[in-house]
Design an enzyme around this catalytic site. Structure first.
Site, PDB file in Angstrom:
ATOM      1  N   HIS A 161       0.814  -1.212   0.000  1.00  0.00           N
ATOM      2  CA  HIS A 161       0.000   0.000   0.000  1.00  0.00           C
ATOM      3  C   HIS A 161       0.852   1.267   0.000  1.00  0.00           C
ATOM      4  CE1 HIS A 161      -3.362  -2.588   0.831  1.00  0.00           C
ATOM      5  NE2 HIS A 161      -4.183  -1.562   0.857  1.00  0.00           N
TER       6      HIS A 161
HETATM    7  N1  LIG Z   1     -12.630 -10.072   1.717  1.00  0.00           N
HETATM    8  C1  LIG Z   1     -13.660  -9.215   1.493  1.00  0.00           C
HETATM    9  N2  LIG Z   1     -14.781  -9.639   0.880  1.00  0.00           N
HETATM   10  C2  LIG Z   1     -15.796  -8.810   0.636  1.00  0.00           C
HETATM   11  N3  LIG Z   1     -15.800  -7.509   0.984  1.00  0.00           N
HETATM   12  C3  LIG Z   1     -14.722  -7.022   1.599  1.00  0.00           C
HETATM   13  C4  LIG Z   1     -13.597  -7.835   1.888  1.00  0.00           C
HETATM   14  N4  LIG Z   1     -12.666  -7.058   2.505  1.00  0.00           N
HETATM   15  C5  LIG Z   1     -13.196  -5.826   2.590  1.00  0.00           C
HETATM   16  N5  LIG Z   1     -14.440  -5.796   2.046  1.00  0.00           N
HETATM   17  C6  LIG Z   1     -15.335  -4.633   1.944  1.00  0.00           C
HETATM   18  O1  LIG Z   1     -14.531  -3.508   1.621  1.00  0.00           O
HETATM   19  C7  LIG Z   1     -14.825  -2.444   2.513  1.00  0.00           C
HETATM   20  C8  LIG Z   1     -13.588  -1.619   2.805  1.00  0.00           C
HETATM   21  O2  LIG Z   1     -13.207  -0.955   1.633  1.00  0.00           O
HETATM   22  P1  LIG Z   1     -12.028   0.114   1.639  1.00  0.00           P
HETATM   23  O3  LIG Z   1     -12.013   0.844   2.928  1.00  0.00           O
HETATM   24  O4  LIG Z   1     -12.196   0.922   0.411  1.00  0.00           O
HETATM   25  O5  LIG Z   1     -10.731  -0.791   1.503  1.00  0.00           O
HETATM   26  P2  LIG Z   1      -9.566  -1.097   2.584  1.00  0.00           P
HETATM   27  O6  LIG Z   1     -10.174  -1.979   3.623  1.00  0.00           O
HETATM   28  O7  LIG Z   1      -8.529  -1.800   1.782  1.00  0.00           O
HETATM   29  O8  LIG Z   1      -9.118   0.226   3.135  1.00  0.00           O
HETATM   30  C9  LIG Z   1     -15.354  -3.105   3.769  1.00  0.00           C
HETATM   31  O9  LIG Z   1     -16.233  -2.240   4.440  1.00  0.00           O
HETATM   32  C10 LIG Z   1     -16.047  -4.358   3.246  1.00  0.00           C
HETATM   33  O10 LIG Z   1     -17.404  -4.130   2.955  1.00  0.00           O
HETATM   34 MG   LIG Z   2      -7.328   1.398   2.807  1.00  0.00          MG
END
Ligand SMILES: Nc1ncnc2c1ncn2[C@@H]1O[C@H](COP(=O)(O)OP(=O)(O)O)[C@@H](O)[C@H]1O
Ligand SMILES: [Mg+2]
Ligand SMILES: Nc1ncnc2c1ncn2[C@@H]1O[C@H](COP(=O)(O)OP(=O)(O)O)[C@@H](O)[C@H]1O
Ligand SMILES: [Mg+2]
Ligand SMILES: [Mg+2]
Ligand SMILES: [Mg+2]
Lengths: 129, 213, 129, 213
Positions: free
Chosen positions: A8
């Site tokens: 990241h």
């Molecule tokens: N393995 C997964 N399967 C399905 N949805 C997921 C998974 N991991 C995260 N999410 C979804 O992604 C969202 C988070 O997105 P975001 O904040 O944009 O990404 P990050 O967690 O990488 O910062 C979570 O609220 C959830 O709904």
């Molecule tokens: Mg993130």
């Protein structure tokens, strides 16, 4: 063999690549890290890194967090099959796994041994005694 | 019916809505993740909306593919590959069509759910956007018409709010385990907004939630 | 609680700290990474980082490679006992362990739980399913 | 006898010798580590030598402490904390003395070995500098005079060369395991040079090895 570091953080990815190159000079190592100046990963950048690897090489991808792995899988699906078929995403600690793999790749160990060493980094104790 | 025009309008409207809700979503993600879900989604769909503005697309497949590629290179977080997968599944489902009926929309959504499950290795009940996508898609499949579209919104909204009461077992919030109970899943909220805007673009007259959760 | 990241690479250390601060705003996080512009660690810089932590905080030190741990131990011996007694060097994967610890520290879990979560990062699979 | 003057001269001579051998040591480390051992040691002892130049020290303890601190902040690799530990043990052993006889030198070396074992959690036979420090220190302890000092050099040299034939189980070379056989341990070579220069500074007339291993 080539290694691709997915993180990241651009800084983290670049720093790790320099560390790896010091201990495994001659091993082909790339990074696909950060999303511009932001923290994030970019499947198109990962795909570009895969395509920079010589087309005779097996490619091992190391990543920092789960969402980076999702983007790496995405990149594999987007990449030409000739690239994807040579690529493996390795679920190992980013720094420790990549260090172990780089050392093993430098010794020209077979692919499975390199992966096994990277995965073994999980249970390795860095602080001895 | 979903046409090239309504799908384009949907992307624009969803991008605008995400911009409005950016801090709400960031704040939710801040509590159980890394605080960037609103920023990620707003940036991603802004990029997608800009990418398709003024372009003409041969069919829904081409439009969805362009959206997917834009999201991949601009979201940055988990939601990037997840929504890119959604639009790639749409692209496959609606290939060569310039408009699709609600049965076909339902098939596209079902395929998207399958894609999300495969991408995230998640099942319903893990406090991810799948908790919203699955019942909403099923609601339309059960009744593939305008009313079904409204039913999809209702079940999406309900599921998004219900995500508050369960612990996360996938995604970053899983680090918190039980401590994630009490906060809505940000990806579930943005997904409910997705269904609101999709319904509004296709059937109109949808009452939008303020999402001051 | 405070976290201190010890790495051979300044870039890696700084990048990781930014990543951690994003997911654990409010947690006190420092780095002691690199040796000037070179790859290496510096016990005096580690000691300085320990002393930057508020004097009521427990401190967890994460490191990349074995020799960084040796320098961290050295730093603990050089630091005032009032600092050393509050400090623990955690033998966990650098990125994964620090991420788990930062999230746990943010939730104000007790010290032992934070350490346990960091150590559990060893066996955690980042790629699911 | 080791005096403030001979110890200062030793540091200068060892720093100069490490500068000469820098690429030899880097090349060895390049084969079984990360290629920086010569650079690390040369930089560290150059820093230490410069730090003590023109300074006056009340006793050997103060001098050794200054060297230790200089090494800590300038070596960067595993050899940094290891050699800093050596000089901190010397500082304790020779506290308040402006000169020490070979019995006291032997006690200082024995304490340094103990420090190295504790710092590196290593035992003799793991292809680390301990393989050299241990027999060399024991040689002087067995015969704490000028001849013992020469015997220490001989056993250091022998042990450094013998490190070629064993696999590493500590330090970076341990990643290579059996593949580290066939290359001398760089830290063992630089340690043998340490004993050469220490003997040369204290008893003189030591034949220096070229270390074209
Ligand atoms: N393995 C997964 N399967 C399905 N949805 C997921 C998974 N991991 C995260 N999410 C979804 O992604 C969202 C988070 O997105 P975001 O904040 O944009 O990404 P990050 O967690 O990488 O910062 C979570 O609220 C959830 O709904
Ligand atoms: Mg993130
Ligand atoms: N755990 C240890 N115990 C004792 N000596 C060690 C240990 N680890 C490494 N060494 C010594 O340090 C030398 C390497 O030093 P150097 O190259 O300067 O550090 P690094 O390995 O961090 O790059 C090795 O050749 C070995 O003799
Ligand atoms: Mg997030
Ligand atoms: Mg080295
Ligand atoms: Mg090094």
């Amino acid at each position: 063999m080539s290694l691709v570091i997915v993180s990241h953080s651009k800084q983290l990815g670049e720093g790790l690549v320099k560390l790896l190159r010091q201990l495994a000079p001659g091993v082909d190592i790339h990074e696909a890290a950060g999303l511009g100046d932001e923290l994030g990963t970019d499947a198109t950048a990962i795909m570009a890194a895969l395509q920079q690897c010589p087309n005779t090489h097996d490619i091992l991808v190391f990543f920092d967090l789960g969402s980076a792995a999702m983007n790496a899988e995405m990149a594999l699906e987007l990449a030409p099959p000739s690239v994807a078929v040579r690529t493996r995403i390795v679920d190992a600690p980013l720094v420790e796994g990549a260090v172990a793999a780089a050392v093993a790749a430098r010794s020209q160990l077979p692919l499975d041994d390199v992966i096994q060493q990277a995965e073994a980094a999980r249970t390795m104790h860095k602080m001895l005694g | 019916m979903l046409t090239l025009e309504t799908l384009q309008a949907f992307i624009q409207a969803y991008a605008a809505r995400l911009a409005e809700l950016c801090t709400v979503l960031d704040d939710l993600d801040n509590r159980i993740g890394d605080g960037d879900h609103g920023t990620n989604m707003a940036r991603g769909f802004r990029t997608a909306a800009d990418r398709i503005t003024g372009e003409t697309f041969a069919d829904l497949g081409a439009l969805c593919q362009a959206v997917a590629m834009a999201l991949l290179a601009s979201v940055g977080g988990a939601s990037g590959p997840l929504y890119a997968t959604v639009f790639m599944r749409f692209a496959q489902s609606w290939k060569d069509c310039t408009n699709v009926d609600f049965e076909q929309v339902a098939r596209g959504l079902a395929s998207a759910c399958e894609g999300l499950r495969a991408r995230g290795k998640a099942e319903v009940g893990e406090k991810t956007l799948l908790d919203v996508w699955t019942p909403a898609s099923e609601a339309l499949a059960a009744q593939p018409d305008e009313n079904g579209m409204r039913a999809a919104v209702a079940s999406a909204t309900k599921a998004a709010l219900a995500s508050r009461d369960i612990p996360a077992t996938k995604g970053r919030a899983a680090y918190l385990g039980e401590r994630s109970v009490g906060t809505c899943d940000p990806g579930s909220i943005s997904s409910a907004v997705f269904f609101e805007e999709l319904a509004d673009a296709t059937v109109g007259g949808v009452t939008k939630t303020s999402w001051q959760t």
